[in-house]
Design a protein around this motif. Structure first.
Motif, mmCIF file in Angstrom:
data_model
loop_
_atom_site.group_PDB
_atom_site.id
_atom_site.type_symbol
_atom_site.label_atom_id
_atom_site.label_comp_id
_atom_site.label_asym_id
_atom_site.label_seq_id
_atom_site.Cartn_x
_atom_site.Cartn_y
_atom_site.Cartn_z
ATOM 1 N N SER A 1 11.275 -81.251 36.303
ATOM 2 C CA SER A 1 12.306 -80.789 35.383
ATOM 3 C C SER A 1 12.336 -79.270 35.412
ATOM 4 C CB SER A 1 12.031 -81.270 33.958
ATOM 5 O OG SER A 1 12.086 -82.674 33.875
ATOM 6 N N PRO A 2 13.481 -78.666 35.725
ATOM 7 C CA PRO A 2 13.549 -77.206 35.784
ATOM 8 C C PRO A 2 13.458 -76.586 34.395
ATOM 9 C CG PRO A 2 15.734 -78.137 36.039
ATOM 10 C CD PRO A 2 14.775 -79.291 36.039
ATOM 11 N N ALA A 3 13.145 -75.315 34.350
ATOM 12 C CA ALA A 3 13.123 -74.597 33.080
ATOM 13 C C ALA A 3 14.527 -74.562 32.484
ATOM 14 C CB ALA A 3 12.596 -73.180 33.288
ATOM 15 N N ILE A 4 14.584 -74.593 31.156
ATOM 16 C CA ILE A 4 15.854 -74.495 30.439
ATOM 17 C C ILE A 4 15.789 -73.254 29.564
ATOM 18 C CG2 ILE A 4 17.471 -75.631 28.882
ATOM 19 C CD1 ILE A 4 16.177 -78.277 29.614
ATOM 20 N N GLY A 5 16.646 -72.281 29.841
ATOM 21 C CA GLY A 5 16.631 -71.042 29.084
ATOM 22 C C GLY A 5 15.352 -70.268 29.309
ATOM 23 N N ASP A 6 14.969 -69.445 28.328
ATOM 24 C CA ASP A 6 13.752 -68.647 28.382
ATOM 25 C C ASP A 6 12.612 -69.451 27.765
ATOM 26 O OD1 ASP A 6 11.719 -66.819 28.316
ATOM 27 O OD2 ASP A 6 12.728 -65.394 26.986
ATOM 28 N N PRO A 7 11.612 -69.863 28.560
ATOM 29 C CA PRO A 7 10.520 -70.685 28.014
ATOM 30 C C PRO A 7 9.783 -70.028 26.856
ATOM 31 C CG PRO A 7 10.467 -70.702 30.410
ATOM 32 C CD PRO A 7 11.465 -69.647 30.006
ATOM 33 N N LEU A 8 9.780 -68.703 26.769
ATOM 34 C CA LEU A 8 9.094 -68.009 25.693
ATOM 35 C C LEU A 8 10.042 -67.589 24.576
ATOM 36 C CD1 LEU A 8 6.644 -65.758 27.743
ATOM 37 C CD2 LEU A 8 6.218 -67.993 26.704
ATOM 38 N N GLY A 9 11.301 -67.938 24.718
ATOM 39 C CA GLY A 9 12.296 -67.541 23.718
ATOM 40 C C GLY A 9 13.145 -68.701 23.242
ATOM 41 N N GLY A 10 12.523 -69.853 23.041
ATOM 42 C CA GLY A 10 13.264 -70.997 22.532
ATOM 43 C C GLY A 10 13.662 -72.003 23.585
ATOM 44 N N GLY A 11 13.388 -71.709 24.861
ATOM 45 C CA GLY A 11 13.693 -72.656 25.927
ATOM 46 C C GLY A 11 12.497 -73.538 26.235
ATOM 47 N N THR A 12 12.555 -74.224 27.369
ATOM 48 C CA THR A 12 11.451 -75.082 27.793
ATOM 49 C C THR A 12 11.029 -74.690 29.206
ATOM 50 O OG1 THR A 12 12.931 -76.777 28.686
ATOM 51 C CG2 THR A 12 12.275 -76.994 26.386
ATOM 52 N N PRO A 13 9.722 -74.761 29.511
ATOM 53 C CA PRO A 13 9.256 -74.417 30.853
ATOM 54 C C PRO A 13 9.573 -75.515 31.852
ATOM 55 C CG PRO A 13 7.432 -75.198 29.538
ATOM 56 C CD PRO A 13 8.622 -75.137 28.614
ATOM 57 N N ALA A 14 9.482 -75.171 33.124
ATOM 58 C CA ALA A 14 9.615 -76.183 34.173
ATOM 59 C C ALA A 14 8.413 -77.119 34.110
ATOM 60 C CB ALA A 14 9.693 -75.520 35.539
#
Length: 595
Positions: free
Chosen positions: A264-277
């Protein structure tokens, strides 16, 4: 699991049961019609909503009476197939099952743990595989196709049925595609002293590319797709030995294994409310055995038995934040034992009282109770029937919720549901009207806590609604099936409702048979306004939509038939989830030979 008709409304009211033939009053059965997907069949049942990506082959989850998808176990020919190791808590993905494989679905709604054990907070769905001898070929645009061959062979008092299938579908322009291959076999026959034995096995390999539900889909994501490969293996054995005078002993064994590779690719900024890959491989195993003693009399039926189950899951994964990575690996296992009893008392005057109770113990946890009871009345002329049902169910936390090293917590408590419904069924002429009003409270729901960055028990949700169904003929050559469902939900008393739950859904299917050779069917679905969310868009409210599918079939005789299906007939533009644009008008042509 068996499905049998009730004494009243014998043509269309179906009862689902694991032990007593009349344990779940008025569960809905829907036969799969030519060209329909599994989602199409489910959406025709009052109270059901399917969440998918708007394209055949995209991940599809089922909401029964508005409850979370992981609150409804799914069984294939009686074998539970939900995976407790995935991040959705065991929600079954219906994209791993093709519409041309099934003969129908049967849905029990309401708290059903007293009948099915942990997990059945909102209901249960069982699918029946179509093993009638046939060859079916389907083709559509964008390189879509499916081939399925089924046959049987007689072996004295035994019959062996088998089927193989391979197909690819989806929409590459919308970034979603699925390849699904399955092999199925079923052996049934008589054993000494009038016994009956059935052995069912199935292997399914699916390879799916698409978008995570939080990604924003084709419209708002960065375009990088999720890739999931599943390998499912399942087997079920059912044995029934009559003991005379309406008594019998039943033994059921079931085994399920899933192996999954996921990126699953990262969605948005993983450290700013997104999710990591995410890159991970996982496996999940379940083995269970049930032994039941049944007795049926003129006024009283009862059943009692024991069940044993062993589950084991393992995940080996990594969360990639770009400049650093965190392991997301864990292992979990669980053993459980349950004792259950069910009874039916015919009180006279058309009244019947049913009840069931179950106690389950898991490893070192304290025993937990589930129960269900209903009171029914049926008129002497079989035209009117009434029922009231109340039950309590529980669901133990999934392996992901307990064991994930980042957000999991071993201290989580079982989720619970308690509620009931009142149902009315009335037949006038050849038509049937059904009305069900339901209300269920869900407690100790597992939710993510941003303060502790852990999953915790806290939410309380109350979901209520009314489901109406009407079906029957119009003249000699037209039949119809209609349903309307309303839904309201209250989350901890706040004004914010649950995501992806429309407050109004409807279906209206019409079948016209102008001659014995021709069949014309128009399936219509309405989904009302609903809240949705994705990381790129935040909270949004999606507009309602209408989708119509037209199928025209012609039978040449001797089991040979040709059909053409126009999906999204009016080429409607809408989003099923934030950023997931539904597929436009499309055509599928199928040729089938039965023998």
């Amino acid at each position: 699991m068996t499905a049998v008709t009730a004494p009243a409304f014998a043509e269309d009211v179906v009862i689902v049961s694991t032990r007593l033939k009349t344990a779940v009053p008025w569960s809905e059965h829907r036969a799969a019609k030519d060209g329909q997907s599994v989602n199409d069949v489910l959406e025709g049942v009052p109270g059901l909503t399917v969440l998918d990506g708007g394209v055949a082959g995209s991940r599809a989850e089922l909401f029964v009476r508005g409850a979370d998808a992981n609150f409804t176990p799914v069984l294939i020919e009686g074998v539970p197939v939900h995976d407790l190791g995935d991040s959705r808590g065991g929600a079954f993905d219906f994209s791993t099952l093709a519409g041309d494989e099934i003969s129908g679905v049967t849905v029990g709604q309401g708290p059903l743990s007293a009948l099915y054990g942990s997990g059945a907070l909102a209901g249960v769905v069982t699918t029946e595989i179509d093993l009638q001898p046939q060859l079916r070929l389907s083709v559509s645009g964008d390189e879509e196709y499916a081939v399925r061959l089924a046959g049987d062979v007689g072996l004295g008092d035994w019959t062996l049925n088998g089927a193989v299938r391979h197909g690819e579908d989806g929409d590459k322009n919308l970034g979603q595609w699925r390849t699904l291959s399955t092999v199925t076999a079923k052996l049934t026959g008589a054993t000494p002293r009038d016994g009956r034995l059935s052995l069912f096995v199935r292997a399914a390999n699916s390879d799916r590319e698409g978008f995570d539900v939080a990604s924003g889909g084709i419209l708002y994501s960065n375009g990088e797709q999720q890739h999931i490969q599943d390998k499912d293996r399942l087997a079920g054995l059912s044995f029934r030995q009559p003991a005379g005078d309406g008594r019998s002993v039943n033994v059921n064994l079931a085994a399920f294994r899933r192996d999954q590779d996921q990126y699953s690719p990262a969605i948005g900024d993983p450290l700013g409310g997104g999710t990591p890959a995410t890159v991970q491989t996982s496996s999940f195993d379940r083995i269970q055995a049930t032994a039941t003693y049944r007795a049926a009399g003129q006024r009283v039926d009862y059943a009692a038995g024991v069940g044993l189950m062993r589950e084991q899951g393992e995940v080996d994964g990594v969360l990639d934040f770009g400049f650093f990575a965190l392991p997301s690996s864990f292992e979990q296992d669980r053993s459980s034992a349950g004792v259950f009893g069910e009874g039916l008392v015919r009180l006279g005057g058309g009244f019947s009282l049913r009840g069931g109770a179950r106690v389950d113990a898991r490893d070192n946890d304290k025993a937990a109770w589930s129960h269900r009871a209903s009171l029914e009345w049926q008129s002497a002329d079989d035209r009117l029937a009434l029922a009231g049902t109340w039950g309590r169910s529980l669901k133990v936390p999934s392996f992901y919720a307990l064991g994930d090293p980042l957000v999991g917590s071993p201290d989580l408590q079982p989720e619970e549901s308690e509620g009931g419904d009142v149902r009315v069924a009335y037949r006038f002429g050849d038509a049937r009207l059904t009305v069900a009003a339901h209300s269920t409270v869900y407690r100790n729901l597992i939710d993510f806590d941003f303060a502790t960055f852990k999953l915790v028990n806290r939410d309380k949700v109350e979901i209520s609604g009314v489901d109406l169904g009407l079906d029957g003929p119009i003249g000699q050559r037209v039949t119809y099936e209609a349903r309307v469902s309303t839904l309201t939900n209250d989350v901890n008393g706040s004004e914010d409702g649950l995501l992806h739950r429309p407050d109004l859904t409807a279906a209206f299917d019409v079948i016209w048979t102008p001659s014995p050779e021709w069949t014309v069917r128009l399936d219509n679905r309405y989904v009302g306004k609903r809240a949705s969310n994705s990381i790129p868009t935040g909270d949004v409210r999606l507009k309602g939509y209408v989708r119509s599918d037209l199928t025209v079939g012609y039978g040449f005789g001797d089991g040979l038939a040709l059909s053409a299906r126009i999906g999204n007939l009016w080429d409607s533009e809408y989003e099923t989830v934030a950023g997931f644009r539904a597929r436009g008008r499309n055509v599928t042509v199928s040729l089938r030979k039965r023998w």
